[in-house]
Design a protein around this motif. Structure first.
Motif, PDB file in Angstrom:
ATOM      1  N   MET A  84       0.816  -1.210   0.000  1.00  0.00           N
ATOM      2  CA  MET A  84       0.000   0.000   0.000  1.00  0.00           C
ATOM      3  C   MET A  84       0.856   1.270   0.000  1.00  0.00           C
ATOM      4  N   LEU A  85       2.077   1.170   0.487  1.00  0.00           N
ATOM      5  CA  LEU A  85       2.971   2.324   0.498  1.00  0.00           C
ATOM      6  C   LEU A  85       3.775   2.452  -0.785  1.00  0.00           C
ATOM      7  N   GLY A  86       3.850   1.372  -1.563  1.00  0.00           N
ATOM      8  CA  GLY A  86       4.648   1.389  -2.783  1.00  0.00           C
ATOM      9  C   GLY A  86       5.949   0.628  -2.674  1.00  0.00           C
ATOM     10  N   CYS A  87       6.215  -0.008  -1.516  1.00  0.00           N
ATOM     11  CA  CYS A  87       7.386  -0.876  -1.381  1.00  0.00           C
ATOM     12  C   CYS A  87       7.193  -2.133  -2.223  1.00  0.00           C
ATOM     13  N   ASP A  88       8.295  -2.757  -2.604  1.00  0.00           N
ATOM     14  CA  ASP A  88       8.176  -4.039  -3.293  1.00  0.00           C
ATOM     15  C   ASP A  88       7.663  -5.084  -2.305  1.00  0.00           C
ATOM     16  N   PRO A  89       6.526  -5.730  -2.592  1.00  0.00           N
ATOM     17  CA  PRO A  89       5.940  -6.672  -1.627  1.00  0.00           C
ATOM     18  C   PRO A  89       6.856  -7.854  -1.308  1.00  0.00           C
ATOM     19  N   GLU A 308      -2.504   5.661   6.995  1.00  0.00           N
ATOM     20  CA  GLU A 308      -3.137   6.960   6.853  1.00  0.00           C
ATOM     21  C   GLU A 308      -2.196   8.089   7.271  1.00  0.00           C
ATOM     22  N   ALA A 309      -1.493   7.908   8.380  1.00  0.00           N
ATOM     23  CA  ALA A 309      -0.587   8.953   8.868  1.00  0.00           C
ATOM     24  C   ALA A 309       0.604   9.135   7.931  1.00  0.00           C
ATOM     25  N   GLY A 315       2.123  12.031   0.889  1.00  0.00           N
ATOM     26  CA  GLY A 315       1.346  12.011  -0.342  1.00  0.00           C
ATOM     27  C   GLY A 315       1.140  10.613  -0.875  1.00  0.00           C
ATOM     28  N   GLU A 316       0.713  10.518  -2.138  1.00  0.00           N
ATOM     29  CA  GLU A 316       0.248   9.250  -2.686  1.00  0.00           C
ATOM     30  C   GLU A 316       1.252   8.511  -3.567  1.00  0.00           C
TER      31      GLU A 316
END
Length: 434
Positions: A84-89, A308-309, A315-316
């Motif tokens: 969800m953060l954009g890290c490689d799963p 969320e925090a 940002g996204e």
């Protein structure tokens, strides 16, 4: 056919996917981080976690979590948060699967025993032992000089698995007291310096922060679930003033010493007000389902608050490596702490006072001393080979090797080796019947 590569993912560089021993793969259908995850998943060190204590002995019942099931749950939570953060799963997954590999028999009880007896060689720390396993002890590839490259993971994977990126000597201080946690022994500093090259001193990469949060969430929620199911505690007990005080005091003592009792009491009150809070678990299928509903709610609550925090701050866009720091709201930290306080007050603090746990520490001490005194006679072949190469006058190196051997044991294999060396039945003190 072209396959996706980790190099094409935002936030990861060619340096992130480097390995200490260069490898050339003909099959290009897996990314670098998928290979890392697979190597950890297929390692013997991970399999051994199935027979190592998480909170209570893995032989206590069929429900209780072991280090292995805990690690699998941490990986599931961490993978989703990281994605969800954009890290490689797969990178986060590999770190989460790795995070407890270095833990010895008998959980933190065994860790304390090995740290005490291993003091002349730099002590023992489960997280530093994890790095040692990944980079040296777990067999996968051999260096040109004949030494071991361990699993030869990428630079980013080793960094993501490093929960405490400092040595014992460089550990940070908190209120004038140096933390006991550290992530590397002195003789593993070369590989540590390699994968930490360019990283800010003492800062965990984002993937390691996600792993750490997933560990905290799983530890706080699932250990309480085990405690409730095992009959050690009912959540309704915390409504009693004395029981509540015990929970809060243990939460402060072990997890958030700078936090006021009132703040922790408020956190516990918020949790009690959840619709899913289960004051009493009766053992029926319906109550077991209700307990599962509570664990799901708590995992979502804690991970969602951090997501969320963090998004509110950064940002996204995709967040990786050192582009961001995970943000965990203060209220979430205190809620996690009081959940840990429940498990500590009603399981761990009680357990640590039992004679069995003193006997476990004594047994590991006897094992280390006996392996040193028998000149490698009872070492596993892989450790016996290493023993033969050590200078006989290098006491610290010999002690470190013996600790490597003992730390690799499971709860049951430690007992068997003790009985084999001493000729005694550890549990009774009698000679075995065979």
């Amino acid at each position: 056919m072209a396959f996706p590569s980790a190099l094409s993912l935002p936030g990861y560089s060619a340096e992130d996917t480097e390995r200490r021993l260069p490898e050339h793969h003909k099959n290009l259908y897996r990314s670098h981080f998928e290979r890392d995850r697979a190597r950890v998943l297929h390692s013997s060190a991970l399999r051994r976690l199935g027979f190592k204590t998480q909170v209570v002995s893995p032989t206590s019942d069929d429900f209780t979590r072991t280090r292995l099931t805990h690690s699998l749950e941490v990986a599931q939570v961490g993978r989703e948060v990281g994605r969800m953060l954009g890290c490689d799963p797969d990178l986060v997954d590999a770190a989460c699967l790795s995070h407890d590999l270095g833990h010895p028999p008998f959980g933190h009880n065994g860790e304390s025993a090995l740290d005490a007896i291993g003091s002349p060689a730099g002590g023992f720390e489960g997280n530093a032992q994890t790095l040692r396993l990944l980079s040296r002890l777990e067999p996968k590839l051999i260096l040109p000089d004949g030494g071991s490259a361990g699993l030869n993971l990428t630079r980013a994977a080793l960094d993501a698995a490093c929960k405490y990126p400092w040595s014992r000597e460089d550990a940070p201080e908190r209120e004038g007291v140096r933390t006991r946690k550290f992530g590397v022994y002195a003789d593993d500093l070369p590989v540590f310096d390699w994968f930490r090259e360019g990283a800010p001193d003492g800062q965990k990469c984002l993937e390691a922060q996600v792993m750490d949060l997933a560990d905290d969430i799983s530890y706080s929620v699932h250990d309480v679930e085990d405690a409730v199911f095992g009959g050690h505690v009912q959540l309704g007990w915390v409504a009693d003033a004395r029981a509540r005080d015990r929970v809060i005091q243990w939460a402060r003592r072990w997890y958030m010493p700078e936090t006021s009792p009132d703040e922790l009491d408020a956190a516990l009150t918020r949790l009690e007000r959840l619709a899913e809070w289960l004051p009493e678990m009766t053992g029926t299928r319906a109550s077991m389902a209700a307990l599962k509903a509570l664990t799901s709610q708590l995992i979502g609550r804690f991970s969602g608050a951090a997501l969320e925090a963090t998004r509110a701050r950064y940002g996204e866009g995709p967040l990786t490596r050192y582009a961001a720091r995970l943000r965990i709201p203060r209220e979430t930290e205190t809620e996690i702490a009081v959940m840990k306080g429940i498990a500590t007050a009603f399981v761990m603090a009680v357990r640590d006072q039992e004679p069995l746990h003193a006997n476990q520490r004594e047994m590991l001490t006897v094992l280390v001393e006996a392996l040193l005194e028998t000149d490698g006679q009872f070492l596993d072949p892989v450790f016996a080979e290493d023993w033969s190469l050590i200078d006989r006058n290098d006491d610290a190196a010999r002690l470190r090797l013996v600790i490597d051997q003992v730390a690799s044991l499971t709860d049951s294999s430690a007992v068997r080796l003790h009985d084999r060396i001493t000729g005694l039945n550890w549990r009774t003190g009698d000679k075995p019947l065979w």
